[in-house]
Design a protein around this motif. Structure first.
Motif, mmCIF file in Angstrom:
data_model
loop_
_atom_site.group_PDB
_atom_site.id
_atom_site.type_symbol
_atom_site.label_atom_id
_atom_site.label_comp_id
_atom_site.label_asym_id
_atom_site.label_seq_id
_atom_site.Cartn_x
_atom_site.Cartn_y
_atom_site.Cartn_z
ATOM 1 N N LEU A 22 22.164 27.003 68.220
ATOM 2 C CA LEU A 22 22.513 27.039 69.632
ATOM 3 C C LEU A 22 23.978 26.627 69.803
ATOM 4 C CD1 LEU A 22 21.876 27.112 72.664
ATOM 5 C CD2 LEU A 22 20.759 24.902 72.426
ATOM 6 N N ALA A 23 24.701 27.421 70.607
ATOM 7 C CA ALA A 23 26.114 27.131 70.834
ATOM 8 C C ALA A 23 26.256 25.894 71.706
ATOM 9 C CB ALA A 23 26.777 28.327 71.511
ATOM 10 N N LYS A 24 27.026 24.927 71.214
ATOM 11 C CA LYS A 24 27.312 23.724 71.995
ATOM 12 C C LYS A 24 28.022 24.114 73.269
ATOM 13 C CE LYS A 24 28.221 20.362 68.372
ATOM 14 N NZ LYS A 24 29.310 19.693 67.698
ATOM 15 N N GLY A 25 27.794 23.341 74.323
ATOM 16 C CA GLY A 25 28.542 23.582 75.549
ATOM 17 C C GLY A 25 27.681 24.138 76.653
ATOM 18 N N VAL A 58 19.510 23.749 65.868
ATOM 19 C CA VAL A 58 20.713 23.141 65.320
ATOM 20 C C VAL A 58 21.863 23.447 66.275
ATOM 21 C CG1 VAL A 58 20.097 23.065 62.883
ATOM 22 C CG2 VAL A 58 21.042 25.147 63.810
ATOM 23 N N LEU A 59 22.576 22.388 66.659
ATOM 24 C CA LEU A 59 23.690 22.554 67.587
ATOM 25 C C LEU A 59 24.959 22.816 66.794
ATOM 26 C CD1 LEU A 59 23.555 19.852 70.393
ATOM 27 C CD2 LEU A 59 23.219 22.305 70.580
ATOM 28 N N VAL A 60 25.589 23.937 67.034
ATOM 29 C CA VAL A 60 26.813 24.245 66.290
ATOM 30 C C VAL A 60 27.881 24.765 67.244
ATOM 31 C CG1 VAL A 60 25.556 24.759 64.177
ATOM 32 C CG2 VAL A 60 26.138 26.608 65.719
ATOM 33 N N LYS A 61 29.103 24.769 66.775
ATOM 34 C CA LYS A 61 30.204 25.307 67.569
ATOM 35 C C LYS A 61 29.914 26.791 67.854
ATOM 36 C CE LYS A 61 35.134 24.919 67.685
ATOM 37 N NZ LYS A 61 36.087 25.893 67.495
ATOM 38 N N ALA A 62 30.192 27.216 69.087
ATOM 39 C CA ALA A 62 29.845 28.582 69.487
ATOM 40 C C ALA A 62 30.300 29.626 68.466
ATOM 41 C CB ALA A 62 30.439 28.890 70.857
ATOM 42 N N SER A 63 31.544 29.486 68.000
ATOM 43 C CA SER A 63 32.062 30.532 67.118
ATOM 44 C C SER A 63 31.389 30.520 65.740
ATOM 45 C CB SER A 63 33.576 30.387 66.965
ATOM 46 O OG SER A 63 33.891 29.078 66.556
ATOM 47 N N ASP A 64 30.612 29.461 65.451
ATOM 48 C CA ASP A 64 29.909 29.414 64.166
ATOM 49 C C ASP A 64 28.489 29.987 64.254
ATOM 50 O OD1 ASP A 64 32.070 28.254 62.955
ATOM 51 O OD2 ASP A 64 31.345 26.200 63.207
ATOM 52 N N ILE A 92 21.678 31.587 69.722
ATOM 53 C CA ILE A 92 21.923 31.825 71.137
ATOM 54 C C ILE A 92 23.389 31.548 71.392
ATOM 55 C CG2 ILE A 92 21.450 31.005 73.465
ATOM 56 C CD1 ILE A 92 18.494 30.693 72.267
ATOM 57 N N VAL A 93 24.088 32.600 71.840
ATOM 58 C CA VAL A 93 25.540 32.545 71.879
ATOM 59 C C VAL A 93 26.064 33.560 72.883
ATOM 60 C CG1 VAL A 93 25.801 34.223 70.003
ATOM 61 C CG2 VAL A 93 27.592 32.529 70.376
ATOM 62 N N GLY A 94 27.246 33.294 73.421
ATOM 63 C CA GLY A 94 27.833 34.210 74.388
ATOM 64 C C GLY A 94 28.313 35.506 73.745
ATOM 65 N N LYS A 95 28.304 36.568 74.552
ATOM 66 C CA LYS A 95 28.777 37.867 74.086
ATOM 67 C C LYS A 95 30.250 37.782 73.687
ATOM 68 C CE LYS A 95 28.648 42.320 73.394
ATOM 69 N NZ LYS A 95 27.858 42.900 72.303
ATOM 70 N N ASP A 96 30.991 36.878 74.343
ATOM 71 C CA ASP A 96 32.408 36.713 74.019
ATOM 72 C C ASP A 96 32.591 36.376 72.540
ATOM 73 O OD1 ASP A 96 31.013 34.414 74.844
ATOM 74 O OD2 ASP A 96 32.850 33.249 74.910
#
Lengths: 332, 213
Positions: free
Chosen positions: B8-11, B50-56, B70-74
C-alpha cells in the motif's frame, strides 16, 4: 579501510560468476532436461553467439531493437549477441533442412543476451534458456506434445505447485481482422487487454465508432480467464465468425486431450494472454510457479516465422528461463 | 495457508484503502495514524499490508514481493510495471496537467523546458504532440521552477489547483485523469487464483456501490 577494487577488475552489471556449487546445480538441471528431451526424440542444436542485427530487425514482432546488444563487424555491418533462441533456430531449419517432408524436433540449451532495462537499473543481461522447437506439424497433436513436455519438465525438476496458462493468439487476431482500427489504437487496446485494465479499455473503446457486438467482444477479452470449460463457452458466445470458433475449438481439443492424460490440474486458460512477441500465431502458453513473480516458461505456435526465411514450416515450442528455475530451487 | 500480501502506498491513499477494506470485512486493528509499524496483519491472518513509498509499489508487485498493490495511476504511468491493472478504485482522484505562468500560453519558444517529478509522463505527453522538450527532474516544490526561471512550464498532479494559484501559476493543458488503482502480480493472479479473484470481486462491488450512491 575498505579495499577499493578498480573498476576494470569488477564484472559489469547484469552478468554473474557461478561458483562450482551453483554450477553443479545448474548442470544437474540441464542434465535432467537434456535426458527428457532426448528421450522424446529431440536433438540438441546450437546457433552462433552473434548474428546480423538485420536478421532480428527484419522479423516482425521480435525483440525491441534497443534491447539487443550490438557489435560492429570488420565491414561495418552490425552484429548482435543472440537475443532470442527461437529465431536463429527457425533460420537454421529453414535454410539448412531442405527435406521438409517430415517433422523436425530440436532442443537447445543456450544463453541469450538482452539489455533488460528495468526501472531500478539493469537486470540480468545474460540469461540461460532451455527449450524445444517442433517443426513441420500443424496439428493439435503437436500443441499437446509441446505443452505435455513443458509439464513433464517441471515435474522432472521436482516442481508440484505450478500453472500452465493457455491462450489462443489467433482468437484475438481474428477479432482484430474484422475491424478498421488503426495501428496506434490497436496497440493501445492490446496493451490494456494484456494488463487486464478493463476501465481504461472501456474509455478507449468509447471514443471509437464500431458495432456494439464487436465492442462487447473486445471489452470481454481481459475477462476471459479462469475455469477452462466456462471460459471457452463464454468465448464461443462472443465469437463473431467461424474463424474465431475454429481457433477456440482447437484450444478446447488441446485442453481436453491434456486433461484426459491427467494434466488438467496444471492448466488454466486466459484468452487475454496475447504475448507481445507477435510471431506467435496459435495456441500460446506461459508457466508460473507458486510464489515466483514471473513466468518461468513461455511458448506457443509460430507458423508464420519460417515464411520470413522463404520456407513454410509450421512450428511450435517453448523456452524455460533456467536461471529463474535455479533461483526458485535455491529458495526452497 | 500463506497470507495475501498487499503493498500500500504511504500517504493520501492509506486511509481510503483501509476504509474500502473495512467495508468488505477485512480489518487491520494495529493500523493507526501515528504507528511507525510498516507491516500489518488483519484479524483473521489472511492478509498482510506492507506500507511502502508510492513509487516502490509497482516494484514490490512486479517482483512478486507483494501479490497486490494499491497505488495511484500517476506512479504507474511514471514507473511503468509489468502487472495486471485490474481495478480503477475511483478514489484519490486528481489529474496530470501542464502548468505555468499565464503569459506562457503565447510563448512559442523553440525548445520547451519542463520541470517535473514525473519526467517520463512529461516526455510521453509532449512526444505524442510531436514537441521536443528538455525535462528537469525535481523532487519537490515543483511550482518554484517557472517562477525563478528554471523551466518554462511544469508537469504535475493537480488536485484543487490551490497551490498553483497561490504561486501565480495556472493550468495550461490537462494531460490525463488519475485515480487509485489495484494492481496484481501476474504470477499471483494465476497461482493464487481463488483468494485473489474473490478479493477483487469484493472490492469491485464496494466501488460500484459507491459510484451508484
Amino acid at each position: 579501510m575498505v579495499n577499493l577494487l578498480h573498476e576494470s577488475k569488477r564484472i559489469p552489471e547484469g552478468v554473474t560468476d557461478l561458483d562450482s556449487f551453483d554450477l553443479a546445480k545448474k548442470e544437474n538441471v540441464t542434465y535432467t532436461l537434456k535426458e527428457l528431451y532426448r528421450n522424446n526424440g529431440y536433438r540438441q542444436v546450437q546457433t552462433p553467439i552473434f548474428e546480423y542485427y538485420d536478421l532480428f530487425l527484419d522479423i516482425k514482432g521480435t525483440i525491441a531493437k534497443e534491447k539487443m546488444i550490438k557489435l560492429i563487424d570488420r565491414d561495418g555491418k552490425i552484429l548482435v549477441l543472440r537475443p532470442d533462441a527461437t529465431i536463429p533456430i527457425a533460420r537454421m531449419v529453414a535454410t539448412n533442412y531442405q527435406k521438409q517432408d517430415s517433422e523436425i524436433k530440436l532442443s537447445y540449451f543456450t544463453n541469450v543476451f538482452r539489455m533488460d532495462d528495468d526501472q531500478q537499473g539493469l537486470q540480468n543481461r545474460e540469461l540461460t534458456q532451455a527449450g524445444i522447437e517442433l517443426f513441420g506439424k500443424p496439428d493439435v497433436e503437436a500443441d499437446v506434445e509441446v505443452i505435455r513436455l513443458t509439464i513433464k519438465s517441471l515435474q522432472a525438476l521436482g516442481f508440484r505447485d505450478f500453472k500452465i496458462d493457455l491462450g489462443q493468439a489467433n482468437y484475438f487476431k481474428e477479432l482484430m481482422n474484422l475491424s478498421t482500427i488503426s495501428n496506434e489504437q490497436l496497440q493501445e487496446i492490446r496493451n490494456r487487454i494484456e494488463n487486464k485494465n478493463v476501465s481504461e479499455l472501456r474509455q478507449i473503446l468509447a471514443d471509437i465508432e464500431m458495432d456494439a457486438a464487436y465492442k462487447e467482444a473486445i471489452l470481454s477479452m481481459p475477462l476471459l480467464y479462469g475455469e477452462p470449460e466456462e471460459v471457452i463457452a463464454k468465448a464461443e458466445n462472443l465469437a463473431l465468425n467461424e474463424e474465431m470458433k475454429k481457433e477456440l475449438d482447437r484450444l478446447r481439443q488441446v485442453y481436453h486431450q491434456l486433461t484426459e492424460e491427467g494434466f488438467g490440474e496444471f492448466l488454466s486458460i486466459d484468452l487475454g494472454l496475447i504475448n507481445h512477441l507477435n510471431y506467435y500465431t496459435g495456441i500460446i502458453f506461459q508457466g508460473y510457479i507458486k510464489n515466483f513473480g514471473k513466468p518461468v516458461v513461455v511458448g506457443g505456435r509460430y507458423d508464420q516465422l519460417t515464411k520470413q526465411f522463404g520456407t513454410n514450416l509450421p512450428a511450435t515450442g517453448f523456452g524455460f528461463y533456467l536461471d529463474d528455475l535455479l533461483a526458485i530451487m535455491k529458495e526452497a | 495457508m500463506s497470507e495475501v500480501k498487499i503493498a500500500l502506498a504511504k500517504g493520501r491513499l492509506e486511509q481510503l484503502t483501509l476504509a474500502a477494506f473495512q467495508e468488505i470485512g477485512i480489518e487491520f486493528p494495529d493500523f493507526t495514524k501515528d504507528s511507525r509499524k510498516l507491516i500489518f496483519e488483519d484479524k483473521n491472518h489472511q492478509y498482510q499490508i506492507v506500507l511502502v513509498k508510492a513509487s516502490d509499489v509497482p516494484t514490490y508487485v512486479e517482483k512478486g514481493a507483494a501479490d497486490i498493490g494499491i497505488v495511484g495511476k500517476d506512479t504507474l504511468l511514471e514507473n511503468g510495471a509489468d502487472v495486471f491493472e485490474v481495478l480503477d478504485l475511483g478514489f484519490g482522484r486528481c489529474k496530470f496537467a501542464v502548468a505555468g505562468l499565464p503569459e506562457q500560453k503565447n510563448n512559442q519558444s523553440s525548445k520547451l523546458t519542463v520541470a517535473s517529478k514525473y519526467p517520463k509522463v512529461a516526455k510521453d505527453y509532449y512526444h505524442k504532440k510531436g514537441i521536443s522538450i528538455e525535462t528537469i527532474k525535481l523532487n519537490g516544490s515543483v511550482e518554484l521552477a517557472p517562477l525563478i526561471g528554471l523551466s518554462d512550464v511544469i508537469v504535475d498532479i493537480v488536485e484543487t489547483g490551490r497551490t498553483l494559484k497561490e504561486n501565480g501559476l495556472e493550468v495550461l493543458e490537462d494531460i490525463s485523469e488519475i485515480s487509485a488503482r489495484l494492481v496484481v502480480n501476474k504470477a499471483s493472479f494465476k497461482t493464487k487464483t481463488d483468494r485473489i479473484h474473490s478479493l477483487i470481486q469484493d472490492i469491485e462491488s464496494v466501488i460500484e456501490k459507491q459510484t451508484v450512491s
